[in-house]
Each structure stands twice: as C-alpha cells, then as structure tokens.
Design a protein around this motif. Structure first.
Motif, PDB file in Angstrom:
ATOM      1  N   ILE A  96       2.931  20.002  35.078  1.00 31.32           N
ATOM      2  CA  ILE A  96       3.396  20.630  34.122  1.00 31.32           C
ATOM      3  C   ILE A  96       2.974  20.301  32.795  1.00 31.32           C
ATOM      4  O   ILE A  96       2.894  20.899  31.714  1.00 31.32           O
ATOM      5  CB  ILE A  96       4.509  20.884  34.315  1.00 31.32           C
ATOM      6  N   ALA A  97       2.404  19.367  32.463  1.00 29.37           N
ATOM      7  CA  ALA A  97       2.038  18.507  31.527  1.00 29.37           C
ATOM      8  C   ALA A  97       0.291  18.853  30.453  1.00 29.37           C
ATOM      9  O   ALA A  97       0.481  18.553  29.745  1.00 29.37           O
ATOM     10  CB  ALA A  97       2.333  17.681  31.587  1.00 29.37           C
ATOM     11  N   ILE A  98      -0.124  19.138  31.997  1.00 29.45           N
ATOM     12  CA  ILE A  98      -1.910  19.275  31.649  1.00 29.45           C
ATOM     13  C   ILE A  98      -2.270  20.916  31.278  1.00 29.45           C
ATOM     14  O   ILE A  98      -1.278  22.012  31.717  1.00 29.45           O
ATOM     15  CB  ILE A  98      -2.144  19.156  32.923  1.00 29.45           C
ATOM     16  N   SER A  99      -2.823  20.804  30.626  1.00 30.37           N
ATOM     17  CA  SER A  99      -3.031  22.456  29.561  1.00 30.37           C
ATOM     18  C   SER A  99      -4.725  22.392  29.659  1.00 30.37           C
ATOM     19  O   SER A  99      -5.052  20.730  28.573  1.00 30.37           O
ATOM     20  CB  SER A  99      -2.123  23.185  29.045  1.00 30.37           C
ATOM     21  N   GLY A 100      -5.136  23.199  29.239  1.00 32.50           N
ATOM     22  CA  GLY A 100      -6.608  23.383  28.733  1.00 32.50           C
ATOM     23  C   GLY A 100      -7.664  23.478  29.206  1.00 32.50           C
ATOM     24  O   GLY A 100      -7.698  24.659  30.630  1.00 32.50           O
ATOM     25  N   LEU A 101      -8.961  23.834  28.727  1.00 27.04           N
ATOM     26  CA  LEU A 101     -10.123  24.772  29.598  1.00 27.04           C
ATOM     27  C   LEU A 101     -10.683  24.376  29.529  1.00 27.04           C
ATOM     28  O   LEU A 101     -11.329  22.913  28.633  1.00 27.04           O
ATOM     29  CB  LEU A 101     -10.453  25.957  29.341  1.00 27.04           C
ATOM     30  N   SER A 102     -11.969  23.831  30.652  1.00 23.80           N
ATOM     31  CA  SER A 102     -13.317  22.860  30.620  1.00 23.80           C
ATOM     32  C   SER A 102     -14.042  23.531  31.979  1.00 23.80           C
ATOM     33  O   SER A 102     -13.003  24.337  33.308  1.00 23.80           O
ATOM     34  CB  SER A 102     -12.726  21.000  31.042  1.00 23.80           C
ATOM     35  N   HIS A 103     -15.057  22.588  31.939  1.00 21.48           N
ATOM     36  CA  HIS A 103     -15.999  23.173  33.292  1.00 21.48           C
ATOM     37  C   HIS A 103     -16.382  21.389  33.969  1.00 21.48           C
ATOM     38  O   HIS A 103     -16.524  20.369  33.547  1.00 21.48           O
ATOM     39  CB  HIS A 103     -17.510  23.472  32.597  1.00 21.48           C
ATOM     40  N   PHE A 155      -8.949  16.662  33.040  1.00 23.22           N
ATOM     41  CA  PHE A 155      -7.832  16.629  33.535  1.00 23.22           C
ATOM     42  C   PHE A 155      -6.847  16.023  32.466  1.00 23.22           C
ATOM     43  O   PHE A 155      -6.249  15.770  31.778  1.00 23.22           O
ATOM     44  CB  PHE A 155      -7.320  18.243  33.804  1.00 23.22           C
ATOM     45  N   ALA A 156      -7.448  15.266  33.500  1.00 27.70           N
ATOM     46  CA  ALA A 156      -6.443  13.477  33.605  1.00 27.70           C
ATOM     47  C   ALA A 156      -6.770  13.077  32.444  1.00 27.70           C
ATOM     48  O   ALA A 156      -5.202  12.328  32.475  1.00 27.70           O
ATOM     49  CB  ALA A 156      -6.199  13.485  35.549  1.00 27.70           C
ATOM     50  N   TYR A 157      -7.773  12.648  32.325  1.00 27.08           N
ATOM     51  CA  TYR A 157      -7.829  12.057  31.305  1.00 27.08           C
ATOM     52  C   TYR A 157      -7.990  12.734  29.685  1.00 27.08           C
ATOM     53  O   TYR A 157      -8.719  12.103  29.113  1.00 27.08           O
ATOM     54  CB  TYR A 157      -9.534  11.438  31.453  1.00 27.08           C
ATOM     55  N   GLY A 158      -7.386  14.271  29.650  1.00 27.78           N
ATOM     56  CA  GLY A 158      -7.546  14.614  28.706  1.00 27.78           C
ATOM     57  C   GLY A 158      -9.701  14.956  27.903  1.00 27.78           C
ATOM     58  O   GLY A 158      -9.245  14.729  26.796  1.00 27.78           O
ATOM     59  N   GLN A 208     -12.302  20.350  27.370  1.00 31.69           N
ATOM     60  CA  GLN A 208     -13.238  20.866  25.957  1.00 31.69           C
ATOM     61  C   GLN A 208     -12.584  21.581  24.853  1.00 31.69           C
ATOM     62  O   GLN A 208     -12.499  21.974  23.992  1.00 31.69           O
ATOM     63  CB  GLN A 208     -13.683  22.213  26.661  1.00 31.69           C
ATOM     64  N   SER A 209     -10.868  21.476  25.094  1.00 32.68           N
ATOM     65  CA  SER A 209     -10.207  22.418  24.609  1.00 32.68           C
ATOM     66  C   SER A 209      -8.566  21.099  24.214  1.00 32.68           C
ATOM     67  O   SER A 209      -7.919  21.287  23.377  1.00 32.68           O
ATOM     68  CB  SER A 209      -9.172  23.485  24.621  1.00 32.68           C
ATOM     69  N   ALA A 210      -9.142  20.013  24.322  1.00 41.60           N
ATOM     70  CA  ALA A 210      -8.541  19.288  24.527  1.00 41.60           C
ATOM     71  C   ALA A 210      -7.800  18.850  22.870  1.00 41.60           C
ATOM     72  O   ALA A 210      -6.253  17.987  22.296  1.00 41.60           O
ATOM     73  CB  ALA A 210      -8.914  18.091  24.222  1.00 41.60           C
ATOM     74  N   PHE A 211      -8.669  18.890  21.800  1.00 39.89           N
ATOM     75  CA  PHE A 211      -7.624  18.983  20.458  1.00 39.89           C
ATOM     76  C   PHE A 211      -7.615  20.237  19.437  1.00 39.89           C
ATOM     77  O   PHE A 211      -7.785  20.548  18.631  1.00 39.89           O
ATOM     78  CB  PHE A 211      -8.819  17.810  19.274  1.00 39.89           C
ATOM     79  N   SER A 212      -7.456  21.266  20.564  1.00 42.67           N
ATOM     80  CA  SER A 212      -7.700  22.960  19.685  1.00 42.67           C
ATOM     81  C   SER A 212      -6.162  23.370  20.220  1.00 42.67           C
ATOM     82  O   SER A 212      -5.767  23.562  20.900  1.00 42.67           O
ATOM     83  CB  SER A 212      -8.700  23.951  20.956  1.00 42.67           C
TER      84      SER A 212
END
Length: 230
Positions: free
Chosen positions: A37-44, A120-123, A126-130
């Motif tokens: 539950i600590a993981i969020s973001g958008l990526s490809h 996602f697991a390694y941070g 795409q939205s890591a710093f958004s």
C-alpha cells in the motif's frame, strides 16, 4: 520456524547496523516501503513473448498499491489483441503484487507486468517526483485526442527499397519521390480522426478527405507511389 542443529548450537551475536531500507520516491514523497500500500505511481512496461513474434506495452496508474487504471497496447500478434482485452478486465482492482503473480493470458503482457513492477518497487515510475501523482485518466491521455496508439510500420527489401506504411500521423496512402526516386514526403490518413468524423454523421468519403494530410516536401514530388501496391 525450524533451525538446523548447527544453527541452534551457535552463540547469538547482536546485529550492529539496523538500518531501514533505502527510501524511494513515490509521487513526490520519499517512502520506505514495507507494504504494497506504500506504492503509488504511473509508469510503463514493455514485454515480448518467447518467440518474440509480438510485443506489449503496459501502462498502469497505481494508487496506494491498487491498480486503478490500465492501458494495454500490442503489436505483431493477432492473438495478443484478445489477450489484452482479457487482461484489461483482470488487472484493475488488484494490488500490483497480485497482478505480477496473475496469469495475464499472454506471455508478452506477463513480461511487461514484470518489468513495470520493477519500476514501481525501485521508485523509477514516471510520476516518482510528481506531487500527488497523476490523476486517473492520465494513461488514456497518452493516446491523444483520437484515442489511438502511436503505431509505426515500415518495410523494405534490398531489391525494391523502403515502404512507409504507417507513421505517427496515420496510415500512409502515398509516398512522394524526387527525380532520384528517393522519398521526400508522404500522404497519410489519420484513421482516428476519420472515424471521429464518421461518428458525427459525416459521409465516409468526406470524412476520409478531412482526415488526410501530408508531410515533408510532398508537393514537390515528381512521382507518387502506393506503398502497398507499387
């Protein structure tokens, strides 16, 4: 928990370095993830099947560990398009950990899921710093106004040279050649734009005309070639 005889006979020694895991960037915050539950973001993520006949691009928008938005784009395999349809029903509502351990019907989509999980697991999303991440619907915006994937198809033989068949602008209808028979431009049909006009009630012929355009020095051509017939 069972311990071997050798371990039981050892004397205990205190660990000195009790450091937490390295923090990762998650939607504008630094997080030490211990639970999904600590993981969020958008990526490809991109994956291919074992024979590499086709490839899949997977886009996920994850909020507090749960997949809220999915975009699946495929190329090169007819069966994969149907696998993508099924995977789109499977993925939403699952945690990203559940999704990685779920059969997503197609090898290429499974590999794409594995690759995106690593991001996602390694941070590395795409939205890591958004700050606050990207809203649900951001993945769909990647397709543009006509909601069609960016597809490029080019073909060539040594004997007859190159043929552009589809580019970002659309389906290539004519290639423009100069006096040296080199490509200097092309005419294209934007299928997404054409279908949008048809849906408005515009006749097919008129919709096709409205959706056509050209690129490069198309108007300076000496000859034109149909890339699929000539």
């Amino acid at each position: 928990m069972q311990y071997s005889h050798e371990i039981q006979s050892m004397c205990p020694i205190q660990q000195g370095a009790l450091h937490p895991s390295a923090p990762i960037p998650v939607e504008g915050r630094w997080v030490n993830p211990k639970e999904v539950i600590a993981i969020s973001g958008l990526s490809h993520g991109v994956g291919a099947c074992a024979p590499q006949q086709g490839a899949a691009k997977l886009t996920l928008n994850v909020k507090e560990g749960v997949i809220e938005e999915v975009l699946i784009e495929t190329i090169g395999c007819s069966g994969m398009t149907h696998s993508a349809a099924m995977a789109s029903e499977i993925l939403t509502g699952k945690t990203i950990l559940e999704a990685m351990n779920t059969d997503l019907v197609c090898d290429a989509i499974n590999v794409a899921m594995r690759e995106i999980f690593l991001q996602f697991a390694y941070g590395r999303t795409q939205s890591a710093f958004s700050e606050g991440g990207l809203e649900i619907g951001a993945a769909l915006e990647d397709l543009g106004k006509t909601q069609k994937s960016q597809v490029g198809t080019s073909y060539a033989t040594r004997a007859k040279g190159p043929r552009y068949m589809e580019v970002a602008e659309g389906y290539v209808t004519r290639l423009a050649l100069d006096t040296d028979n080199e490509i200097i431009g092309y005419e294209y049909l934007n299928l997404g734009k054409m279908m949008a006009e048809v849906n408005k009630g515009v006749a097919a012929d008129e919709a096709m005309s409205l959706a056509k355009g050209s690129y490069g020095r198309f108007d300076e051509a000496v000859t034109f070639v149909n890339p699929r017939q000539d």
